[in-house]
Write a protein that holds these residues in place. Structure first.
Motif, PDB file in Angstrom:
ATOM      1  N   CYS A 362      31.597  68.617 -34.758  1.00 56.15           N
ATOM      2  CA  CYS A 362      31.459  70.035 -34.432  1.00 56.15           C
ATOM      3  C   CYS A 362      30.018  70.460 -34.132  1.00 56.15           C
ATOM      4  CB  CYS A 362      31.967  70.916 -35.586  1.00 56.15           C
ATOM      5  SG  CYS A 362      33.384  70.262 -36.487  1.00 56.15           S
ATOM      6  N   CYS A 365      28.308  71.589 -30.843  1.00 56.02           N
ATOM      7  CA  CYS A 365      28.696  72.854 -30.202  1.00 56.02           C
ATOM      8  C   CYS A 365      28.606  74.083 -31.108  1.00 56.02           C
ATOM      9  CB  CYS A 365      30.128  72.768 -29.687  1.00 56.02           C
ATOM     10  SG  CYS A 365      30.358  71.566 -28.382  1.00 56.02           S
ATOM     11  N   HIS A 366      28.448  73.908 -32.402  1.00 58.62           N
ATOM     12  CA  HIS A 366      28.452  75.069 -33.308  1.00 58.62           C
ATOM     13  C   HIS A 366      27.322  74.992 -34.318  1.00 58.62           C
ATOM     14  CE1 HIS A 366      32.464  76.514 -32.170  1.00 58.62           C
ATOM     15  NE2 HIS A 366      32.917  75.283 -32.254  1.00 58.62           N
ATOM     16  N   ARG A 386      37.195  86.330 -40.402  1.00 61.68           N
ATOM     17  CA  ARG A 386      36.896  86.934 -39.105  1.00 61.68           C
ATOM     18  C   ARG A 386      38.107  86.773 -38.190  1.00 61.68           C
ATOM     19  NH1 ARG A 386      31.629  84.357 -36.949  1.00 61.68           N
ATOM     20  NH2 ARG A 386      32.712  83.125 -35.384  1.00 61.68           N
ATOM     21  N   GLY A 389      37.707  85.217 -31.830  1.00 61.91           N
ATOM     22  CA  GLY A 389      37.195  85.760 -30.570  1.00 61.91           C
ATOM     23  C   GLY A 389      36.499  87.090 -30.667  1.00 61.91           C
ATOM     24  N   TYR A 396      33.758  84.539 -24.916  1.00 58.28           N
ATOM     25  CA  TYR A 396      35.020  83.865 -25.242  1.00 58.28           C
ATOM     26  C   TYR A 396      35.943  83.795 -24.035  1.00 58.28           C
ATOM     27  CZ  TYR A 396      34.009  84.539 -30.247  1.00 58.28           C
ATOM     28  OH  TYR A 396      33.445  84.519 -31.495  1.00 58.28           O
ATOM     29  N   SER A 397      36.835  82.804 -24.060  1.00 58.33           N
ATOM     30  CA  SER A 397      37.908  82.769 -23.063  1.00 58.33           C
ATOM     31  C   SER A 397      38.960  83.823 -23.431  1.00 58.33           C
ATOM     32  CB  SER A 397      38.560  81.393 -23.062  1.00 58.33           C
ATOM     33  OG  SER A 397      39.196  81.177 -24.307  1.00 58.33           O
ATOM     34  N   TRP A 407      40.689  83.831 -39.130  1.00 59.57           N
ATOM     35  CA  TRP A 407      40.270  82.505 -39.594  1.00 59.57           C
ATOM     36  C   TRP A 407      40.262  82.414 -41.112  1.00 59.57           C
ATOM     37  CZ3 TRP A 407      41.356  79.382 -36.149  1.00 59.57           C
ATOM     38  CH2 TRP A 407      41.026  79.580 -34.813  1.00 59.57           C
ATOM     39  N   THR A 427      42.197  77.663 -24.237  1.00 58.74           N
ATOM     40  CA  THR A 427      40.849  77.741 -24.812  1.00 58.74           C
ATOM     41  C   THR A 427      39.916  76.765 -24.111  1.00 58.74           C
ATOM     42  OG1 THR A 427      39.513  77.463 -26.794  1.00 58.74           O
ATOM     43  CG2 THR A 427      41.420  76.033 -26.595  1.00 58.74           C
ATOM     44  N   MET A 429      37.623  75.290 -25.868  1.00 54.47           N
ATOM     45  CA  MET A 429      37.247  74.262 -26.858  1.00 54.47           C
ATOM     46  C   MET A 429      37.962  72.968 -26.489  1.00 54.47           C
ATOM     47  SD  MET A 429      36.787  74.276 -30.921  1.00 54.47           S
ATOM     48  CE  MET A 429      38.027  75.418 -31.302  1.00 54.47           C
ATOM     49  N   GLN A 432      40.883  68.233 -29.408  1.00 56.16           N
ATOM     50  CA  GLN A 432      40.542  67.302 -30.483  1.00 56.16           C
ATOM     51  C   GLN A 432      41.417  67.596 -31.684  1.00 56.16           C
ATOM     52  OE1 GLN A 432      36.539  67.819 -32.008  1.00 56.16           O
ATOM     53  NE2 GLN A 432      36.480  69.953 -31.368  1.00 56.16           N
TER      54      GLN A 432
HETATM   55  C1  HEC Z   1      32.356  70.469 -27.066  1.00 57.91           C
HETATM   56  C2  HEC Z   1      32.131  71.692 -27.798  1.00 57.91           C
HETATM   57  C3  HEC Z   1      32.909  71.994 -29.067  1.00 57.91           C
HETATM   58  C4  HEC Z   1      33.157  71.179 -30.146  1.00 57.91           C
HETATM   59  C5  HEC Z   1      32.781  69.722 -30.290  1.00 57.91           C
HETATM   60  C6  HEC Z   1      33.827  72.002 -31.136  1.00 57.91           C
HETATM   61  N1  HEC Z   1      33.988  73.269 -30.660  1.00 57.91           N
HETATM   62 FE1  HEC Z   1      34.767  74.856 -31.668  1.00 57.91          FE
HETATM   63  N2  HEC Z   1      34.526  76.021 -30.036  1.00 57.91           N
HETATM   64  C7  HEC Z   1      33.963  75.611 -28.848  1.00 57.91           C
HETATM   65  C8  HEC Z   1      34.057  76.679 -27.882  1.00 57.91           C
HETATM   66  C9  HEC Z   1      33.555  76.615 -26.458  1.00 57.91           C
HETATM   67  C10 HEC Z   1      34.705  77.742 -28.531  1.00 57.91           C
HETATM   68  C11 HEC Z   1      35.104  79.064 -27.899  1.00 57.91           C
HETATM   69  C12 HEC Z   1      36.446  78.803 -27.257  1.00 57.91           C
HETATM   70  C13 HEC Z   1      36.960  79.845 -26.302  1.00 57.91           C
HETATM   71  O1  HEC Z   1      36.375  80.929 -26.158  1.00 57.91           O
HETATM   72  O2  HEC Z   1      37.992  79.516 -25.671  1.00 57.91           O
HETATM   73  C14 HEC Z   1      34.983  77.291 -29.894  1.00 57.91           C
HETATM   74  C15 HEC Z   1      35.603  78.078 -30.867  1.00 57.91           C
HETATM   75  C16 HEC Z   1      35.806  77.693 -32.187  1.00 57.91           C
HETATM   76  C17 HEC Z   1      36.345  78.529 -33.219  1.00 57.91           C
HETATM   77  C18 HEC Z   1      36.753  79.983 -33.081  1.00 57.91           C
HETATM   78  C19 HEC Z   1      35.533  80.820 -33.430  1.00 57.91           C
HETATM   79  C20 HEC Z   1      35.711  82.309 -33.253  1.00 57.91           C
HETATM   80  O3  HEC Z   1      34.674  83.019 -33.291  1.00 57.91           O
HETATM   81  O4  HEC Z   1      36.835  82.773 -33.068  1.00 57.91           O
HETATM   82  C21 HEC Z   1      36.372  77.779 -34.364  1.00 57.91           C
HETATM   83  C22 HEC Z   1      36.876  78.214 -35.745  1.00 57.91           C
HETATM   84  C23 HEC Z   1      35.864  76.473 -34.028  1.00 57.91           C
HETATM   85  N3  HEC Z   1      35.527  76.456 -32.705  1.00 57.91           N
HETATM   86  C24 HEC Z   1      35.723  75.433 -34.921  1.00 57.91           C
HETATM   87  C25 HEC Z   1      35.318  74.145 -34.571  1.00 57.91           C
HETATM   88  C26 HEC Z   1      35.243  73.048 -35.512  1.00 57.91           C
HETATM   89  C27 HEC Z   1      35.551  73.138 -36.990  1.00 57.91           C
HETATM   90  C28 HEC Z   1      34.858  71.947 -34.779  1.00 57.91           C
HETATM   91  C29 HEC Z   1      34.722  70.520 -35.258  1.00 57.91           C
HETATM   92  C30 HEC Z   1      35.899  69.921 -35.821  1.00 57.91           C
HETATM   93  C31 HEC Z   1      34.669  72.378 -33.405  1.00 57.91           C
HETATM   94  N4  HEC Z   1      34.953  73.709 -33.317  1.00 57.91           N
HETATM   95  C32 HEC Z   1      34.234  71.551 -32.380  1.00 57.91           C
HETATM   96  C33 HEC Z   1      33.393  74.396 -28.569  1.00 57.91           C
HETATM   97  C34 HEC Z   1      33.440  73.299 -29.402  1.00 57.91           C
END
Ligand code: HEC
Length: 458
Positions: A362, A365-366, A386, A389, A396-397, A407, A427, A429, A432
């Motif tokens: 994660c 990206c976060h 929260r 989005g 956000y998408s 969440w 999404t 994201m 995975q």
């Molecule tokens: C390659 C990049 C990438 C990886 C790796 C990734 N994410 Fe994300 N994540 C995103 C993106 C981009 C969004 C926003 C998605 C959208 O707007 O469609 C997101 C959104 C989220 C959200 C929603 C947040 C919100 O504010 O609503 C959560 C929770 C989240 N990710 C958790 C995780 C976790 C836990 C992992 C690891 C297991 C992970 N992500 C791995 C890119 C990633």
């Protein structure tokens, strides 16, 4: 000149190629020091995959794993950011200026080619023909036509006047990795994983010839200024110059120890730069192909290169979240910029299972802090409780904006049990899943601890 080393394997035809290829610069421009621009250009929240300097050398574009493109000025001392371009739904692999027009064209893992308005900093249109990754884009010298290289085994040509697709090139037996246009946008060259470089009619899509059968996947094709030769680079570390008419390799560069991933040509100063996956960057003089500089870095691949405005330095990009400027003065180091790479990817022994999962899967990206550091995803700081989005500054998408998930331990666990594509269809994201229930529970427990703001972790 000191420090110059000739390392071409002499081959039949090399002398002719040297004579045939125009050497446009009178000097190779190595006299001045690179002092006018910052050593590093910050602003991305992930590795930088592509860079391009505009034809008039006043602006730079960079494309990143963070899903964004940055447009900046090179004329002011600190190279300020003019726009951040958002609209791709996955890593952006390449970006190019459109000569003579305030437009840029980009290629993304989301399977689309983007066209951007650089005056407004907005997306004009996206060509989305395939779901497969698009690795490379190029634009004709007159700015009328763009082309893309896709992992659906095709190259595609777009008309930038009508903003429509003009031709599809089908014939490669593998991913197309690289494209180059010539003949005022009427001829296309493509390089593929199938080991060939092909020439196409860019109006009809008809294949004209196979120019090179290299055998190993071809990553790089560039047309030299006189349009009679191509520079190529391949997966086996080979690179060199091909005579288009005969298909003969007329200059064969010393092999790189890893795949060739990057190349740029500076016609004003008569230079070419080639970079590889094992961190080597070489600069050659156009025409006689003398090796002028040979650098190496421990910090991973050279994904992209382009020349700084006065030809005394090159910009390079790779795993760092920034673009570095490398001086071409003999003896200058490749790693001029301070970097804390690869801390973000580093795993330490004292990490528990959950923290390890987060670092691996994660953290690229976060963040877990209020600052999202421009990463591809929103910060997960304060995520528990929260609604999905809802962070005000994150693009956000619609999939997230239109969902009503709150969440919690349970919903985050579900997100990675079934996968983001199932829980939040549409999404951006990546797909995975964490199928191991224990690992998932450990990740969620770590997130619960780390996103409350009690740990100073990122
Ligand atoms: C390659 C990049 C990438 C990886 C790796 C990734 N994410 Fe994300 N994540 C995103 C993106 C981009 C969004 C926003 C998605 C959208 O707007 O469609 C997101 C959104 C989220 C959200 C929603 C947040 C919100 O504010 O609503 C959560 C929770 C989240 N990710 C958790 C995780 C976790 C836990 C992992 C690891 C297991 C992970 N992500 C791995 C890119 C990633």
């Amino acid at each position: 000149m000191r420090g110059v080393r000739i390392s071409l394997k002499r081959r039949r035809g090399l002398r002719n190629a040297g004579a045939a290829i125009l050497v446009l610069g009178l000097t190779c421009g190595l006299a001045g020091a690179a002092g006018a621009w910052p050593d590093r250009l910050d602003g991305h929240g992930g590795p930088v995959r592509g860079i391009a300097v505009s034809e008039d050398r006043s602006e730079l574009l960079s494309a990143s794993f963070d899903y964004a493109i940055i447009h900046r000025s090179l004329t002011a001392g600190n190279s300020p950011i003019l726009h951040r371009l958002f609209g791709h739904e996955a890593a952006v692999n390449d970006v190019e200026f459109v000569p003579g027009r305030p437009l840029a064209v980009s290629a993304s893992d989301d399977g689309s080619v983007g066209v951007w308005d650089l005056d407004e900093g907005t997306l004009v249109t996206r060509f989305r023909d395939t779901g497969d990754k698009i690795l490379d884009v190029t634009v004709s010298d007159d700015g009328a036509v763009a082309a893309s290289a896709g992992w659906d085994h095709t190259a595609r040509v777009y008309d930038l006047e009508t903003m429509s697709e003009r031709a599809v090139m089908r014939g490669h037996d593998g991913n197309v990795n690289t494209v180059a246009l010539a003949g005022e946008g009427n001829i296309l060259y493509s390089g593929s994983y199938d080991g060939t470089v092909r020439q196409w009619n860019a109006r009809s899509g008809e294949q004209l010839r196979i120019i090179l059968k290299h055998g190993w996947g071809v990553n790089i094709v560039r047309v030299l200024p006189d349009e009679t030769h191509l520079l190529f680079g391949a997966v086996d570390g080979a690179s060199g110059i091909v005579d288009i008419a005969s298909g003969e390799v007329v200059a064969d560069f010393e092999a790189f120890g890893g795949p060739v991933l990057a190349a740029a040509i500076d016609t004003d100063h008569g230079l070419a730069a080639v970079g590889s996956a094992n961190g080597h960057l070489r600069v050659y003089r156009l025409g006689d192909w003398t090796l002028l500089n040979d650098y190496s870095t421990a910090y991973g691949p050279i994904w992209s290169v382009d020349f700084a405005p006065d030809g005394t330095a090159v910009y390079r990009a790779g795993l760092d979240d920034f673009v570095s400027l490398v001086s071409l003065e003999p003896g200058a180091p490749l790693d001029v910029a301070e970097t804390d790479f690869p801390r973000r990817f580093q795993l330490t022994d004292d990490m528990d299972t959950g923290e390890r999962q987060f670092a691996r899967k994660c953290s690229v990206c976060h963040t877990l802090t209020p600052d999202d550091a421009n990463r591809a995803g929103p910060t997960l700081y304060g995520v528990f409780g929260r609604r999905v989005g809802t962070l005000p500054d994150y693009p956000y998408s619609d999939a997230l904006k239109n969902s009503d998930i709150i969440w919690s331990e349970e919903t985050i666990s579900r997100l990675f049990d079934h996968g983001p594509d199932v829980v939040l269809p549409g999404t951006k994201m990546p797909v995975q899943r964490l199928k191991d229930a224990e690992e998932r529970a450990a990740l969620v427990a770590f997130l619960k601890r780390a996103t409350s703001g009690e740990m100073g972790n990122d």
